[in-house]
Design an enzyme around this catalytic site. Structure first.
Site, PDB file in Angstrom:
ATOM      1  N   ASP A   1     -27.184  36.311  -9.337  1.00 17.55           N
ATOM      2  CA  ASP A   1     -26.325  35.154  -9.619  1.00 17.55           C
ATOM      3  C   ASP A   1     -26.050  34.389  -8.314  1.00 17.55           C
ATOM      4  OD1 ASP A   1     -24.181  33.475 -10.189  1.00 17.55           O
ATOM      5  OD2 ASP A   1     -23.166  34.918 -11.474  1.00 17.55           O
TER       6      ASP A   1
ATOM      7  N   HIS B   1     -39.405  19.871   9.927  1.00 17.93           N
ATOM      8  CA  HIS B   1     -39.013  19.631   8.547  1.00 17.93           C
ATOM      9  C   HIS B   1     -39.846  18.511   7.943  1.00 17.93           C
ATOM     10  CE1 HIS B   1     -36.214  19.828   5.237  1.00 17.93           C
ATOM     11  NE2 HIS B   1     -36.147  18.508   5.243  1.00 17.93           N
TER      12      HIS B   1
ATOM     13  N   LYS C   1     -24.523  26.167   5.041  1.00 13.20           N
ATOM     14  CA  LYS C   1     -25.477  25.698   4.021  1.00 13.20           C
ATOM     15  C   LYS C   1     -26.878  26.174   4.392  1.00 13.20           C
ATOM     16  CE  LYS C   1     -28.448  22.688   1.975  1.00 13.20           C
ATOM     17  NZ  LYS C   1     -29.883  22.544   2.255  1.00 13.20           N
TER      18      LYS C   1
ATOM     19  N   GLU D   1     -36.900  23.605  -1.308  1.00 13.75           N
ATOM     20  CA  GLU D   1     -36.774  22.890  -0.036  1.00 13.75           C
ATOM     21  C   GLU D   1     -37.872  23.274   0.963  1.00 13.75           C
ATOM     22  OE1 GLU D   1     -32.788  22.621   1.561  1.00 13.75           O
ATOM     23  OE2 GLU D   1     -33.540  22.258   3.583  1.00 13.75           O
TER      24      GLU D   1
HETATM   25  C1  MEV Z   1     -30.924  21.956   5.950  1.00 13.04           C
HETATM   26  O1  MEV Z   1     -31.172  22.333   4.617  1.00 13.04           O
HETATM   27  C2  MEV Z   1     -30.191  23.059   6.685  1.00 13.04           C
HETATM   28  C3  MEV Z   1     -29.721  22.692   8.095  1.00 13.04           C
HETATM   29  O2  MEV Z   1     -28.958  21.481   8.065  1.00 13.04           O
HETATM   30  C4  MEV Z   1     -28.863  23.841   8.567  1.00 13.04           C
HETATM   31  C5  MEV Z   1     -28.105  23.580   9.859  1.00 13.04           C
HETATM   32  O3  MEV Z   1     -27.843  22.422  10.176  1.00 13.04           O
HETATM   33  O4  MEV Z   1     -27.742  24.580  10.500  1.00 13.04           O
HETATM   34  C6  MEV Z   1     -30.871  22.457   9.031  1.00 13.04           C
END
Ligand code: MEV
Length: 425
Positions: free
Chosen positions: A283, A381, A267, A80
């Site tokens: 792992d 991003h 996430k 990513e």
């Molecule tokens: C993207 O991979 C991760 C984010 O969505 C985390 C978040 O929203 O805190 C940018």
């Protein structure tokens, strides 16, 4: 077509040939799967069944990290864009406050033994407890080397579950030192089973490690001063440090209040955590399962980080999560790049590795919250993502940057636009 009798007995090269034939692959596909004669192919063959090749992923280095006062270059494996850059930026901004500081709560892995067929599970638990000395001996005899090094059986917990019939669950707590510990713990749980049946009068069901490693929790904390948060000086968001801090606190509160947001929040943390876990051959699924279950330990799904304003007005973040990682055994030992990752970080015990991973998770979360609460995630991003889009549209070599730059200039990061730019070039 999917029946390939004896496939597992073949060499990597022979299996590759069978798959090439079965799936009508060409020589470019063959090349993409890696050289069947190189060291990685033979490692792949040792690690899993039916290996036909390898799958390379980018390995990047997170710079600027200070963990418990020591500078460290952190290898991260991820597909990513912006994950590595986010850690570099977040770590730079807490450098002046000393970086990230960590503590550990426990070092134990949990092995579960399920006992069924007992009408009085509490009495059965007492019977089992009478044999704790034997339990210790049986467990420790499974891994004398671990015991020699100072690890081994640490204690027993009993839990009663009210299902269709009552079940008694034993938790063996084992200090697995520098190993993740699944093998030692599973062996101990299996070895104990016959005695547990005779002492309890019940029937043992499952005997397996729990990935909710809440006896092996790491905590990491860092401080970002309002000066370091100031986006008006750096040409970033244009917001001053106090406004950035307050917007980030509001973003963190959103995650506290809402499981939909908390899931995305966590996430993002796992973007960093899993990248280091993977780089070190650990792992990822074990750490991820543990993290999410831990996040829900109070009966609702919550963020793994906690953010507050400290007495100096600075932003203070803390992460707390289970961290079942090791530096010996499994892929960690066999995979040369995993070994190299540990060497780059100068890591020589599992606790230090756990500290670094938790620190990366915290810093990753800082950067995500900061971007989300200020200019939005897409600017940073998408400019990194533009390169992926350029490649997907067919750009090669120097074309990649030219197409990506044009996409950024246009403010439209789309594959069809990239194709048009490429045609013009
Ligand atoms: C993207 O991979 C991760 C984010 O969505 C985390 C978040 O929203 O805190 C940018």
């Amino acid at each position: 077509m999917s029946r390939l009798p004896g496939f597992h007995k073949l060499s990597v090269a022979e299996r590759r040939q069978q798959v090439i034939k079965a799936c009508n692959l060409d020589s470019a596909d063959d090349t993409a799967l890696g050289d069947t004669n190189d060291a990685m192919a033979s490692i792949a063959d040792q690690l899993i069944e039916n290996a036909i090749g390898t799958y390379p992923l980018p390995l990047g280095i997170a710079t600027n990290m200070l963990v418990d006062g020591d500078a460290v270059l952190v290898p991260m494996v991820t597909e990513e864009s912006s994950v590595v850059a986010a850690v570099c930026n977040g770590a730079r901004q807490c450098h002046s406050s000393g970086g990230v500081f960590t503590t550990h709560h426990g070092q134990g892995m949990i092995g579960q033994i399920q006992i069924k067929g007992i009408s009085n599970p509490h009495a059965a638990a007492v019977e089992i407890r009478k044999h704790e000395d034997e339990i210790l001996d049986i467990c420790n005899a499974c891994d004398p080397r671990l015991v020699q090094l100072g690890g081994g059986y640490r204690g027993l917990k009993t839990r009663v579950l009210d299902g269709r019939e009552p079940q008694l669950i034993l938790h063996l707590i084992v200090d697995t030192l520098d190993a993740m510990g699944a093998n030692s713990v599973n062996t101990m749980a299996e070895k104990l089973a016959p005695q547990i049946e005779s002492w309890s009068g019940g029937k043992v069901g499952l005997k397996i490690l729990s990935n909710l490693a809440d006896e092996r929790v790491v905590q990491a904390t860092a401080i970002w001063s309002v000066e370091d948060l100031d986006g008006s000086k750096t040409g970033g968001s244009g917001m001053n440090g106090e406004s950035v801090r307050d917007a980030m606190l509001a973003a963190a509160e959103f995650a506290q209040l809402d499981p939909y947001r908390a899931t995305t929040h966590n996430k993002g943390i796992m973007n960093g955590v899993s990248a280091v876990v993977l780089a070190t051959g650990n792992d990822t699924r074990a750490v991820e399962a543990g993290a999410h279950a831990f996040a829900a330990r109070n009966g609702h799904y919550a963020p793994l980080t906690f953010w507050e304003r400290n007495n100096d007005g600075a932003l203070c973040g803390t992460i707390e999560m289970p961290m079942a990682v090791g530096i010996v055994g499994g892929a960690t030992k066999i995979h040369p790049t995993a070994q190299l990752s540990l060497k780059m970080m100068n890591v020589n015990n599992a606790r230090r590795l756990a500290s670094i991973i938790a620190a990366v998770g915290l810093v990753q979360n800082f950067s995500a919250l900061k971007a989300l609460a200020t200019e939005g995630i897409q600017r940073g991003h998408m400019s990194l993502h533009a390169k992926n889009i350029a490649i997907a549209a067919g750009a090669q070599g120097a074309q990649v940057d030219r197409v990506a730059n044009k996409l950024i200039e246009l403010g439209t990061i789309r594959e069809d636009v990239a194709e048009d730019i490429l045609k013009e070039l």
